[in-house]
Design a protein around this motif. Sequence first.
Motif, PDB file in Angstrom:
ATOM      1  N   VAL A 163     131.029  68.785  84.161  1.00 25.85           N
ATOM      2  CA  VAL A 163     130.483  67.502  84.591  1.00 25.85           C
ATOM      3  C   VAL A 163     129.608  66.861  83.516  1.00 25.85           C
ATOM      4  CG1 VAL A 163     128.942  66.405  86.269  1.00 25.85           C
ATOM      5  CG2 VAL A 163     130.601  68.087  87.032  1.00 25.85           C
ATOM      6  N   GLN A 168     128.871  67.962  80.213  1.00 24.10           N
ATOM      7  CA  GLN A 168     129.313  67.989  78.816  1.00 24.10           C
ATOM      8  C   GLN A 168     130.702  67.403  78.657  1.00 24.10           C
ATOM      9  OE1 GLN A 168     128.891  72.014  77.420  1.00 24.10           O
ATOM     10  NE2 GLN A 168     126.676  72.038  77.725  1.00 24.10           N
ATOM     11  N   ASP A 169     131.275  66.919  79.732  1.00 20.57           N
ATOM     12  CA  ASP A 169     132.587  66.270  79.735  1.00 20.57           C
ATOM     13  C   ASP A 169     133.672  67.164  79.130  1.00 20.57           C
ATOM     14  OD1 ASP A 169     134.102  64.103  80.559  1.00 20.57           O
ATOM     15  OD2 ASP A 169     134.092  63.213  78.559  1.00 20.57           O
ATOM     16  N   LYS A 170     133.657  68.447  79.512  1.00 20.36           N
ATOM     17  CA  LYS A 170     134.690  69.384  79.061  1.00 20.36           C
ATOM     18  C   LYS A 170     135.834  69.390  80.059  1.00 20.36           C
ATOM     19  CE  LYS A 170     131.882  72.622  76.470  1.00 20.36           C
ATOM     20  NZ  LYS A 170     131.640  74.047  76.225  1.00 20.36           N
ATOM     21  N   GLU A 171     137.022  69.761  79.580  1.00 22.05           N
ATOM     22  CA  GLU A 171     138.177  69.867  80.463  1.00 22.05           C
ATOM     23  C   GLU A 171     138.293  71.249  81.080  1.00 22.05           C
ATOM     24  OE1 GLU A 171     141.353  68.793  77.812  1.00 22.05           O
ATOM     25  OE2 GLU A 171     141.320  66.727  78.550  1.00 22.05           O
ATOM     26  N   LYS A 207     139.348  71.076  86.468  1.00 21.33           N
ATOM     27  CA  LYS A 207     139.402  70.155  87.591  1.00 21.33           C
ATOM     28  C   LYS A 207     140.653  70.462  88.399  1.00 21.33           C
ATOM     29  CE  LYS A 207     136.640  66.536  85.626  1.00 21.33           C
ATOM     30  NZ  LYS A 207     136.527  65.145  85.218  1.00 21.33           N
TER      31      LYS A 207
END
Length: 124
Positions: A46, A48-51, A70
Amino acid sequence: MLKTRFFIITTILMFSLLSIFIFQKKDVIFQEGNPIPLAVAISKIVFQDKEIAEVKGKEEVNGIYGYIVKRGEMEPYIKMMEKEGWHFVERNENSNALVFEKENTTQSVAYQYYTRWYTIIYSS
């Protein structure tokens, strides 16, 4: 004196309500054991905008309990495995598994939906 008593009573009341909530929802909160490693991994996705994020816990395999992505987005994990030399074969939705091949070896990696928003991939 009155403000101190009000603060203490309010604190005790809030703690009691929180305790009751955790006790009633313990099956959901602790469905995967200790929720703290999962919360840390989710916060990485959320904030650190990691996948994809590693989930570290007691049931480790090579230092990692698994990975979290996700919900339904398996591409980051598939790309990670392909970098390690594995070839993606199929996603078996009946058994919730991703199937990979490497030379003469076939590996099936299980996954499980965790809440509505995330999927835990159990790496081995």
